[in-house]
Structure formats: structure tokens, C-alpha cells
Design an enzyme around this catalytic site. Structure first.
Site, PDB file in Angstrom:
ATOM      1  N   VAL A 110     -20.056  68.994   2.731  1.00  0.00           N
ATOM      2  CA  VAL A 110     -19.466  69.521   3.965  1.00  0.00           C
ATOM      3  C   VAL A 110     -20.089  70.882   4.272  1.00  0.00           C
ATOM      4  CG1 VAL A 110     -17.467  70.633   2.843  1.00  0.00           C
ATOM      5  CG2 VAL A 110     -17.283  69.911   5.205  1.00  0.00           C
ATOM      6  N   GLY A 111     -20.488  71.611   3.217  1.00  0.00           N
ATOM      7  CA  GLY A 111     -21.136  72.910   3.416  1.00  0.00           C
ATOM      8  C   GLY A 111     -22.548  72.710   3.926  1.00  0.00           C
ATOM      9  N   GLY A 189      -9.171  75.562   8.400  1.00  0.00           N
ATOM     10  CA  GLY A 189      -9.757  74.299   8.863  1.00  0.00           C
ATOM     11  C   GLY A 189      -8.980  73.180   8.206  1.00  0.00           C
ATOM     12  N   ILE A 191      -9.405  71.772   5.377  1.00  0.00           N
ATOM     13  CA  ILE A 191      -9.120  71.973   3.957  1.00  0.00           C
ATOM     14  C   ILE A 191      -7.962  72.963   3.773  1.00  0.00           C
ATOM     15  CG2 ILE A 191     -10.077  72.880   1.788  1.00  0.00           C
ATOM     16  CD1 ILE A 191     -12.739  71.528   2.583  1.00  0.00           C
ATOM     17  N   ASP A 296     -14.160  78.474  -7.892  1.00  0.00           N
ATOM     18  CA  ASP A 296     -14.874  77.209  -8.145  1.00  0.00           C
ATOM     19  C   ASP A 296     -16.335  77.363  -7.766  1.00  0.00           C
ATOM     20  OD1 ASP A 296     -15.118  74.407  -8.784  1.00  0.00           O
ATOM     21  OD2 ASP A 296     -15.264  74.028  -6.636  1.00  0.00           O
ATOM     22  N   HIS A 320     -18.093  74.531  -9.770  1.00  0.00           N
ATOM     23  CA  HIS A 320     -18.233  73.888  -8.452  1.00  0.00           C
ATOM     24  C   HIS A 320     -17.879  72.395  -8.525  1.00  0.00           C
ATOM     25  CE1 HIS A 320     -20.493  74.238  -4.359  1.00  0.00           C
ATOM     26  NE2 HIS A 320     -19.470  73.393  -4.290  1.00  0.00           N
ATOM     27  N   ILE A 321     -16.602  72.132  -8.827  1.00  0.00           N
ATOM     28  CA  ILE A 321     -16.186  70.729  -8.998  1.00  0.00           C
ATOM     29  C   ILE A 321     -15.111  70.299  -7.999  1.00  0.00           C
ATOM     30  CG2 ILE A 321     -16.776  70.533 -11.446  1.00  0.00           C
ATOM     31  CD1 ILE A 321     -13.678  71.001 -11.963  1.00  0.00           C
ATOM     32  N   SER A 323     -14.934  68.856  -5.169  1.00  0.00           N
ATOM     33  CA  SER A 323     -14.976  67.494  -4.596  1.00  0.00           C
ATOM     34  C   SER A 323     -15.261  66.430  -5.651  1.00  0.00           C
ATOM     35  CB  SER A 323     -16.035  67.426  -3.489  1.00  0.00           C
ATOM     36  OG  SER A 323     -17.325  67.589  -4.048  1.00  0.00           O
TER      37      SER A 323
HETATM   38  O1  LIG Z   1     -20.041  71.468   0.476  1.00  0.00           O
HETATM   39  C1  LIG Z   1     -19.521  70.609  -0.204  1.00  0.00           C
HETATM   40  O2  LIG Z   1     -19.555  69.421   0.084  1.00  0.00           O
HETATM   41  C2  LIG Z   1     -18.789  70.972  -1.429  1.00  0.00           C
HETATM   42  O3  LIG Z   1     -18.979  72.269  -1.801  1.00  0.00           O
HETATM   43  C3  LIG Z   1     -19.145  70.037  -2.565  1.00  0.00           C
HETATM   44  O4  LIG Z   1     -18.074  70.064  -3.419  1.00  0.00           O
END
Ligand SMILES: O=C(O)[C@H](O)CO
Length: 355
Positions: A110-111, A189, A191, A296, A320-321, A323
Site C-alpha cells: 500500500v506504501g 485513512g 487503517i 513496526d 515490518h510485519i 501485513s
Molecule cells: O506498504 C505496505 O504494503 C506495508 O508496509 C507492507 O506491510
């Protein structure tokens, strides 16, 4: 190289002259399909979609570790599409290496801070990304990280394992609770809403948020009040950072924010490490300006094991977990594949990033 008979049938359907029995004919046929490079071993659902489509010929960096930059620059040459993950910098150098055939970038994230949007726009390359499908997983992890940090779970398990658990003590390992608290969201947003929805049953008293402008349609879903940046810092007992990393949000969580926060507040970041000035965060945590932080995401990733933040008991760091659930990663892979295929057909992508 992944080839398939489905590709052959599709070619025959669209009138490309191929002989099903001749290897040379098959090779010739494959060479007219759009060429795609997949920069990582992505979860199965996405691969199945690409394979079964018969719409592309694709090559994949068949590893769970990032493709070396030199290799990537070689592999993208002449590609029509690239399916990448967030560790690949998609910049002018890479786009030049790919050349003029490139029409689509599809990122399994998503980033999008790893993409040079200006370059992509200039070159009229469409961009797909994967919002929504990861919202639940990221919100769940954010709540887990918040509770872990606020109730000092990592310290507690360490004490239990290493003999620090002498007896029951009245003040030992006390933390902070969500009941009657104010939760602030920096960047509201999908999230942020999903996090608030999950926190509400913990009897949070009030949700507040700040953003470039008020977002009433989202805020109404969680009865959140729009406040200024300074107010979100001052009022929050828990502050969750949910904004995208952009030039405007780069290091936005710095001394200016931390010095305004309450001494008993907990800072949580599951967005991008770049939104935080880590030296200022270290200062705030080590001097008791704030009570704790759960991260994270960091800069860089991985954070070197000798980084000062790792020395702090009141800082919980995850790799960074957010997702990282099987369901979500498969859904991200499938959406990235579908975005790519739609973009290559010249159709609107299921989730296209507006440039
Ligand atoms: O940008 C993203 O999709 C997230 O950081 C991955 O977990």
C-alpha cells in the site's frame, strides 16, 4: 522463464500463427506476449493469476531476499511491466534501464514511497498498489503492538524467563491501560479507522486525529474529533501514526512532537520509519519525555542490531510485519497481479494510484 500452454491457446485465439507442436513456434509465440519482471518470490495466488492469464511472459527473482540492484537493472530491460515489492527503488535509473516499452508498475504494497511518482507520471507509466486488502492485518498488528508496548509484555516475558520474577510486587511492571484513554491518530485513512474500531471495545474515552484537512466521512465512522497537530500531541495517551511517507510527512514525528506529548504517553508507528526522527525519539524515550514506543517500521530496515533504540526497555521494535498474515500477503499478491494484467491490457486497474 515461466511459459504456459494457456498462453499458446490465447495467442491462437487472438490469431497469432503458431504451431502447437513446434518448440520454435511456441518460442516465437511467447516472444510476442508482454514481458514482465517480478522482483521477488511473491505468494502463490499472484503467481497463479499471472500463469493462468496466458497474457504475459514473466521472469521472477526466485528468492525471498531482494534482487541485487545490478541484476534488477539488467532484468527489467525491455519489460512491459514490473511487479515489485517495497524494497525496490523505482526511480529514473531503473526506468531508463527498463526502456520505452514499460507501461505498468505494480507494487505489492500500500506504501508507495519507494516509487518516484514524478518520473512515472512524466513517462505515462500506470501504477498499481494494494490498499484495502491489508487493512485488517495492519490494524490487528497495530493493536497488538500498542498493548505489548503499553503493558510491557516483552520486558515481562524476559523477567519471567531470566529469574527477575521474585514475587508479586505492587508496582512492578506496571504499564498503561486503554480504558478511559484518549487515542490520537496521525493521518486518518482506512487503517486508522480500522485501528480505532478495534480499540473502541477497550473502553477508549475519546478518539482524536489530525491530518492535512478534516476527513469527516472517515471520522464519523469512529466518532473522532479533528484537532491540530499540536493538540494531537498534547492530548493523546496513545498516538498511532498511520500517514503515508511523503516529502510533507518526512520526519514529522520529531522533537517538536515528542516534547509536547504527555510523559505517560505511548507512541506507535506502523506506517513508515521515515516519518520519525529516530534521534529525537531516542531522546524522548531515554529521558522519560514519553513512556514508550512501539515501532513496526524503522530507518533503515533492517535496523542495525547495535542501534541505540534496541538498548531501550521502553521501545518495542518489530521487523515490518504489520501485513504479514498468510491471507493478507496472498491477497496483496493477487491484487498486484490483477493490477498488472489490467494495466497491460490498457484497462483501469482494480487499484490504481492516481498520479
Ligand atoms: O506498504 C505496505 O504494503 C506495508 O508496509 C507492507 O506491510
Amino acid at each position: 522463464m515461466w511459459c504456459s500452454r494457456i498462453a499458446l491457446r490465447r495467442l491462437q485465439r487472438i490469431g497469432v500463427e503458431v504451431s502447437a507442436c513446434s518448440a520454435a513456434g511456441f518460442q516465437r509465440a511467447m516472444s510476442v506476449l508482454p514481458k514482465v519482471y517480478v522482483t521477488r518470490q511473491v505468494p502463490q495466488d499472484g503467481l497463479d493469476i499471472l500463469r493462468k492469464s496466458g497474457q504475459v511472459q514473466f521472469e521472477m527473482w526466485d528468492s525471498d531476499d531482494p534482487v541485487p540492484r545490478n541484476e534488477l537493472l539488467k532484468k527489467v530491460k525491455g519489460c512491459d511491466g514490473i511487479l515489485c515489492v517495497l524494497t525496490e527503488k523505482i526511480d529514473a535509473e531503473l526506468l531508463d534501464a527498463a526502456g520505452p516499452n514499460l507501461k505498468v508498475i505494480s507494487t505489492m504494497s500500500v506504501g508507495f514511497d519507494h516509487l518516484s511518482l514524478e518520473e512515472l507520471k512524466k513517462r505515462k507509466i500506470c501504477v498499481g498498489y494494494t490498499p484495502d486488502v491489508l487493512t485488517d492485518a495492519v490494524a490487528e498488528l497495530t493493536v497488538a503492538l500498542l498493548l505489548t508496548t503499553a503493558r510491557r509484555l516483552i520486558e515481562a516475558t524476559h523477567e519471567a524467563k531470566t529469574g527477575g520474577w521474585g514475587t508479586w510486587r505492587t508496582q512492578w511492571l506496571c504499564g498503561y491501560e486503554l480504558a478511559n484513554s484518549t487515542v490520537g491518530i496521525l493521518g486518518l485513512g482506512r487503517i486508522g479507522v480500522a485501528i480505532a474500531e478495534r480499540l473502541k471495545p477497550f473502553k477508549v474515552k475519546k478518539f482524536i486525529y489530525t491530518d492535512v484537512t478534516p476527513r469527516p466521512e472517515l471520522a464519523d465512522m469512529i466518532q473522532a474529533e479533528y484537532v491540530s497537530f499540536d493538540e494531537v500531541a498534547k492530548q493523546s495517551d496513545f498516538l498511532a501514526v498511520c500517514c503515508a511517507l511523503t516529502p510533507e510527512t518526512q520526519a514529522i514525528c520529531n522533537k517538536n512532537l515528542f516534547t509536547k506529548m504527555k510523559k505517560n504517553s505511548i507512541f506507535i508507528n506502523t506506517s513508515r520509519g521515515g516519518v520519525v526522527n529516530q534521534e529525537d525519539l531516542y531522546e524522548a524515550l531515554s529521558t522519560g519525555q514519553i513512556a514508550g514506543a512501539g515501532l513496526d517500521v524503522t530507518t533503515p530496515e533492517p535496523l542495525p542490531t547495535n542501534h541505540p533504540l534496541f538498548t531501550l526497555k521502553n521501545c518495542v521494535i518489530l521487523p515490518h510485519i504489520a501485513s504479514a498474515s498468510y491471507t493478507t500477503r496472498n491477497a496483496m499478491s493477487a491484487l498486484a497481479a490483477n493490477n498488472l494484467l489490467a494495466g497491460l491490457r490498457g484497462e483501469p486497474m482494480p487499484k490504481e494510484l492516481k498520479l
